[in-house]
Design an enzyme around this catalytic site. Structure first.
Site, PDB file in Angstrom:
ATOM      1  N   LYS A 176      40.813  38.611  39.690  1.00 30.36           N
ATOM      2  CA  LYS A 176      41.944  37.903  39.087  1.00 30.36           C
ATOM      3  C   LYS A 176      41.816  38.064  37.575  1.00 30.36           C
ATOM      4  O   LYS A 176      40.883  37.561  36.955  1.00 30.36           O
ATOM      5  CB  LYS A 176      41.935  36.425  39.475  1.00 30.36           C
ATOM      6  CG  LYS A 176      43.114  35.644  38.896  1.00 30.36           C
ATOM      7  CD  LYS A 176      43.075  34.180  39.322  1.00 30.36           C
ATOM      8  CE  LYS A 176      44.255  33.400  38.763  1.00 30.36           C
ATOM      9  NZ  LYS A 176      44.221  31.984  39.171  1.00 30.36           N
ATOM     10  N   LYS A 223      44.826  40.418  41.628  1.00 28.84           N
ATOM     11  CA  LYS A 223      45.955  39.723  41.016  1.00 28.84           C
ATOM     12  C   LYS A 223      45.926  39.974  39.510  1.00 28.84           C
ATOM     13  O   LYS A 223      44.873  39.821  38.884  1.00 28.84           O
ATOM     14  CB  LYS A 223      45.844  38.218  41.303  1.00 28.84           C
ATOM     15  CG  LYS A 223      46.959  37.366  40.722  1.00 28.84           C
ATOM     16  CD  LYS A 223      46.729  35.887  41.016  1.00 28.84           C
ATOM     17  CE  LYS A 223      47.838  35.027  40.414  1.00 28.84           C
ATOM     18  NZ  LYS A 223      47.640  33.590  40.658  1.00 28.84           N
TER      19      LYS A 223
END
Length: 417
Positions: free
Chosen positions: A272, A330
């Site tokens: 992330k 992400k």
């Protein structure tokens, strides 16, 4: 260049061959000026470095072209000539079951629009159930919940995150009671519940004579374990830690197993990144870091640097070792290379999150008439699959599933068996 040939630049064996190759160039000293002449004519690199077979092929193609056709044994367009052939030879496919539908929820009884995310809303429990129903009817079998918490319930310890009577446990219970075959994922992080807007607890540490506010790692992990247990008890099928604290996958796996929740999956936000594409999401949940002196202004001390790729492999190896069942990247489109990198280095399923900023950009461009929404959405989702993603979290999930069913004439009944 043919080493040992009389002409060092074109390989002609004598002046006659040189004249045949270059015509008028034979009027000038052929060994000395061939290079200069070929450069002037723009043919030096393409001709000098060809093998004999390549030169003969090029000459033959030139002759064929003069007759109106090319002699090409390989014509890739033959596999693109019809929809039937394109479908037959397609390497990557996208289906509704590859999609996970993120749903924003709050405790109020009304639906609240999200200005920065057109056609997305923060839903009440009842409207959330309607969204789940519609998505499931089009074949979307997985949903993930993101709560907007009342500011009065927020604190630095984020203790509301493991309230068994809280918003998320209530939502999980409602979905599982009405749609038992739908897989419910939950976000494991403190930021929706934090008065500081961070994914972890903020605390002070002393380095030398300096006191500094930081995001506490180990104390946060303890809270995350309590949150995961709370969601598992409510019926969650998958918990998805998005906090990026060190060691939280192993700690959550151990906590779940000790309480008998061995069947609850962990989808780790493995890579992330500290991205600028999360803005609309933070608007929707009011979860941005607060502007208070001494509190970190961003999430760069725990989310990954966008310039790093090898670090994603390090995180992947740790998550695998600690017991993750799926690995997430992400954001999505700006990080297709990371999806591919992880796909090539793990046997676990790979998940990607097409984040709020990506959604907002497509929506803004299509509302201006600059892009075709359906075509751009479907292309972007297919690209995630091509890069190696097994599953895609996307706010377009419901619409994309409907487009897929209508486009490919997929029998909806097959999803509801």
């Amino acid at each position: 260049m043919w080493i040992g040939s009389p002409c060092w630049f074109c390989g002609a064996s004598d002046k006659g061959a040189h004249k045949k190759l270059h015509g008028s160039t034979a009027k000038i000293p052929w060994k000395v000026d061939c290079n200069r002449n070929l450069k002037r004519r723009g043919k030096y690199r393409s001709w000098v470095y060809m093998t004999l077979d390549q030169r003969e092929t090029k000459t033959k193609q030139k002759e064929d072209f003069s007759k109106g056709s090319l002699s090409l044994p390989q014509r890739p367009r033959r596999n693109r000539k019809s929809d039937a052939i394109r479908s037959l030879t397609r390497e990557t496919i996208l289906l509704p079951q590859h999609l996970v539908y993120p749903i924003f929820i709050h405790a109020d009884s009304y639906v609240k629009p999200i200005p920065s995310m057109p056609d997305c809303q923060v839903h009440s429990i009842s409207s959330m159930l309607e969204q789940v129903d519609m998505a499931y009817r089009w074949g979307v079998q997985n949903v993930i919940l993101f709560p907007k918490i009342d500011v009065k319930l927020k604190s630095n310890t984020a203790s509301e995150c493991y309230n068994p009577n809280g918003l998320v446990p209530q939502a999980i219970s409602e979905i599982k009671s009405k749609f038992p075959k739908v897989m419910v994922w939950t976000d494991i992080a403190l930021d929706p519940y934090s008065s500081m807007g961070h994914d972890g607890m903020v605390g002070d540490i002393v380095q030398g004579k300096q006191k500094q506010s930081v995001i506490l790692n180990d104390e946060t992990v303890q809270q995350l374990c309590r949150q995961a247990l709370c969601h598992a008890a409510a019926g969650a099928d998958v918990v998805a830690p998005s906090d990026m604290m060190d060691g939280r996958i192993g700690a959550i796996r151990m906590a779940l197993d000790e309480k008998g929740y061995t069947y609850v999956s962990i989808c780790s936000y493995t890579a992330k990144y500290a991205s600028s594409f999360y803005g609309p999401f933070r608007d929707a949940l009011d979860s941005a870091p607060v502007d208070i002196p001494g509190v970190p202004k961003d999430k760069k001390t725990y989310q990954m640097d966008p310039g790093n790729a090898l670090e994603a492999l390090r995180e992947m190896e740790l998550d695998e070792h600690e017991g993750a069942d799926m690995l997430m990247v992400k954001p999505g489109l700006p990080y297709l290379d990371i999806i591919r990198l992880i796909r090539e280095n793990t046997t676990l399923p790979v998940v990607v999150y097409q984040v709020s900023g990506e959604y907002a950009m497509i929506k803004a461009a299509t509302q201006q008439g600059w892009l075709d929404e359906k075509q751009c959405v479907m292309e972007s989702l297919l690209c995630f699959r091509r890069a190696g993603a097994n599953a895609i979290l996307t706010y377009f999930a419901k619409d994309a599933a409907q487009w897929l069913v209508e486009q490919d004439d997929i029998a909806r009944k097959s999803f509801l068996q």
